[in-house]
Design an enzyme around this catalytic site. Structure first.
Site, mmCIF file in Angstrom:
data_model
loop_
_atom_site.group_PDB
_atom_site.id
_atom_site.type_symbol
_atom_site.label_atom_id
_atom_site.label_comp_id
_atom_site.label_asym_id
_atom_site.label_seq_id
_atom_site.Cartn_x
_atom_site.Cartn_y
_atom_site.Cartn_z
ATOM 1 N N TYR A 133 -6.837 1.461 2.965
ATOM 2 C CA TYR A 133 -6.620 0.942 1.615
ATOM 3 C C TYR A 133 -7.801 0.107 1.145
ATOM 4 C CZ TYR A 133 -4.909 -1.620 -2.372
ATOM 5 O OH TYR A 133 -4.795 -2.147 -3.629
ATOM 6 N N ASN B 113 -6.625 17.890 -44.655
ATOM 7 C CA ASN B 113 -7.395 17.975 -43.415
ATOM 8 C C ASN B 113 -6.512 18.247 -42.189
ATOM 9 O OD1 ASN B 113 -9.785 17.320 -44.784
ATOM 10 N ND2 ASN B 113 -9.295 15.127 -44.660
ATOM 11 N N LYS C 291 -4.422 3.516 -11.452
ATOM 12 C CA LYS C 291 -3.145 3.537 -12.181
ATOM 13 C C LYS C 291 -3.327 3.643 -13.688
ATOM 14 C CE LYS C 291 -1.181 0.041 -10.125
ATOM 15 N NZ LYS C 291 -0.301 -0.912 -9.408
ATOM 16 N N ASN D 169 0.826 -1.223 0.000
ATOM 17 C CA ASN D 169 0.000 0.000 0.000
ATOM 18 C C ASN D 169 0.856 1.266 0.000
ATOM 19 O OD1 ASN D 169 -1.901 -1.936 0.239
ATOM 20 N ND2 ASN D 169 -2.672 -1.322 2.251
ATOM 21 N N GLN E 29 -6.580 0.391 -7.075
ATOM 22 C CA GLN E 29 -5.672 -0.110 -8.108
ATOM 23 C C GLN E 29 -6.033 0.441 -9.485
ATOM 24 O OE1 GLN E 29 -4.270 -4.253 -8.064
ATOM 25 N NE2 GLN E 29 -5.521 -4.553 -9.874
ATOM 26 N N SER F 298 -7.356 12.920 -47.646
ATOM 27 C CA SER F 298 -8.573 12.120 -47.523
ATOM 28 C C SER F 298 -8.404 10.862 -48.363
ATOM 29 C CB SER F 298 -9.758 12.936 -48.036
ATOM 30 O OG SER F 298 -10.788 12.085 -48.477
ATOM 31 N N THR G 181 -16.090 37.990 -30.820
ATOM 32 C CA THR G 181 -16.791 37.471 -29.653
ATOM 33 C C THR G 181 -18.051 36.829 -30.215
ATOM 34 O OG1 THR G 181 -18.180 39.396 -29.181
ATOM 35 C CG2 THR G 181 -15.971 39.430 -28.226
ATOM 36 N N HIS G 182 -18.481 35.732 -29.616
ATOM 37 C CA HIS G 182 -19.615 34.954 -30.131
ATOM 38 C C HIS G 182 -19.371 34.509 -31.576
ATOM 39 C CE1 HIS G 182 -21.978 36.715 -26.767
ATOM 40 N NE2 HIS G 182 -21.275 37.794 -27.058
HETATM 41 N N1 ARG Z 1 -1.746 -3.413 -7.102
HETATM 42 C C1 ARG Z 1 -2.137 -2.827 -5.879
HETATM 43 C C2 ARG Z 1 -2.641 -1.382 -6.094
HETATM 44 O O1 ARG Z 1 -2.313 -0.792 -7.060
HETATM 45 C C3 ARG Z 1 -1.000 -2.788 -4.931
HETATM 46 C C4 ARG Z 1 -1.403 -2.748 -3.531
HETATM 47 C C5 ARG Z 1 -1.992 -4.050 -3.125
HETATM 48 N N2 ARG Z 1 -2.329 -4.022 -1.755
HETATM 49 C C6 ARG Z 1 -3.177 -4.912 -1.186
HETATM 50 N N3 ARG Z 1 -3.386 -4.778 0.068
HETATM 51 N N4 ARG Z 1 -3.764 -5.832 -1.892
HETATM 52 O O2 ARG Z 1 -3.384 -0.898 -5.300
#
Ligand code: ARG
Length: 431
Positions: A318, A287, A326, A112, A323, A279, A156-157
């Protein structure tokens, strides 16, 4: 997949469920891997400082982490679906190579805080890159504002309004991108805090050397409360995406102007040819696809921000939902940087069509000048406005765009663009 780190006697693994849990995680972790390795190195030093790993073990761990980073860079080590995630891969590799010493690395940390610290380090670099791109765009706009001083209709507009100039247009975007540079810097400073050592979100019964990891990893400060570190996940990614969004919004409006100005109807500007495509069916077409995709790029960044915001409906502590942040942050940031990178060359090489722009400046566009001149001579503005409204057709008599622009002395306007002041602001933002 190799056995997960959390394998115990009663663990049951189902391949489909594991695939669902892992998702694209391990692939995305490639992006954050080197930051995870750097944070692991700092963690090892911290553990050595408090005697939880020996100096010898720490030296071996650091050596292996350096080798791992090198192998990852040159492709000798591939982070793939053999591992549950990047964090697991690091510990497994250290254990494989170093045995006992490798199995000591996770004392006092959790995946975490590992993911938190890696993401923050990654984002710091990306925000620095955002700042650099915004600065370059602002720089090019300032140069163009100093060089290109052609009369351009101001709308404008989308209706003809008053005489403007390419210099004012460029200086407007210059100042906007200076603000965006500042926003990138401010956001970087805002997220520049170290979550490593918050462990699972509740601290640990070790006197971790968090000051050391903070310093070594180059953070400006520590996130003190472990719960706060967890609460910040998603929130700092949103802040970063907002900084990107600010720049991408300006880019969107700039692209909008250009796509309009390149139409045959306006014909104000010619784009560098490599920013246009043909095109597949209409041989006559040229274009502005690249411009349109620059315009569309804000959507990707905004969608990434929204996706993370949707994930954050969570209790404290957590939660695995996090997750999914990401993928969003990675997509938004990558796309944002790709788009911004294309802007400086585009702006520097625009070819303006002075004749078309001049032809579009029609007599009624001087009406505001006429009214304000009267007001300056003592007529109440509302009366001057009415007189000018009745005589708009003749408002341009004896006037040229250059006269109008030369008289536009309000600070920041064409006759007083204050490019030096803008340049100084940009310089003050360096570093
Ligand atoms: N892949 C997990 C994430 O991005 C990593 C952390 C996992 N932690 C857990 N307690 N399962 O959050």
């Amino acid at each position: 997949m190799t056995d997960p780190l959390w394998q115990k006697a009663d663990t049951r693994i189902d391949a489909k469920i594991m695939r669902f849990l892992a998702g694209d995680d391990v692939i995305l972790d490639r992006e954050f891997f080197l930051y995870d390795v750097a944070a692991s190195r700092a963690h090892v030093e911290g553990l050595a400082n408090i005697g939880v790993v020996s100096t010898d073990a720490a030296a071996a761990l650091k050596r292996e982490l350096d080798t791992l980073a090198q192998d990852f860079r040159n492709g000798a080590f591939v982070l793939d679906a053999r591992y549950e995630d990047g964090h697991s891969a690091i510990e497994m590799r250290l254990s494989e190579r170093l045995g006992d010493a490798g199995r000591r690395v996770h004392a006092g940390r959790s995946r975490n805080d590992q993911v938190l610290v890696a993401t923050r380090l990654w984002l710091k670099d990306k925000l620095a890159a955002l700042g650099t791109h915004c600065r370059t765009i602002a720089q090019v706009c300032l140069d163009c504002a100093a060089r290109e001083s052609l009369p351009l209709p101001g709308y404008t507009h989308l209706q003809r309004a008053v005489v403007s100039s390419t210099a004012m247009w460029f200086a407007g975007f210059a100042e906007s991108f200076i603000d965006d540079t500042r926003r990138a810097h401010d956001t970087l400073a805002w997220i520049d805090a170290n979550p490593l050592g918050s462990a699972a979100g509740y601290g640990v019964n070790l006197k971790l050397d968090r000051e050391h990891t903070t310093r070594t990893l180059g953070f400006a400060r520590m996130q003190i409360n472990p719960g706060a570190a967890q609460l910040s996940r998603g929130k700092f990614e949103i802040a970063a995406l907002e900084a990107f969004g600010s720049a991408l919004l300006d880019l969107r409006r700039l692209a909008w102007d250009l796509s309009l100005f390149t139409t045959a109807e306006f014909d104000f500007v010619r784009l560098p040819p490599e920013y246009t495509t043909g095109s597949s069916i209409m041989p006559n077409k040229r274009n502005p696809d690249a411009i349109e995709l620059l315009r569309a790029s804000y959507a990707t960044v905004a969608a990434a921000r929204t996706e993370i915001e949707q994930l954050l409906s969570l209790p404290s502590g957590y939660q695995r939902d996090l997750q999914f942040s990401k993928g969003s942050i990675f997509r938004g940031v990558r796309h944002g940087l790709m788009a911004l990178e294309l802007a400086p060359n585009l702006l520097a090489r625009l070819e303006w069509n002075a004749a078309a722009m001049r032809a579009a400046i029609t007599p009624e566009m001087y009406a505001t000048d006429a009214a304000i001149e009267q007001a300056a001579a003592g007529v109440p503005f509302r009366d001057a406005y009415r007189t000018a409204a009745e005589t708009t057709a003749s408002a341009g008599q004896g006037r040229t765009p250059e006269d109008s622009l030369a008289a536009r002395v309000s600070p920041g306007a064409h006759a007083d663009l204050r490019l030096d002041e803008l340049r100084a602001r940009l310089t003050a933002l360096s570093g």
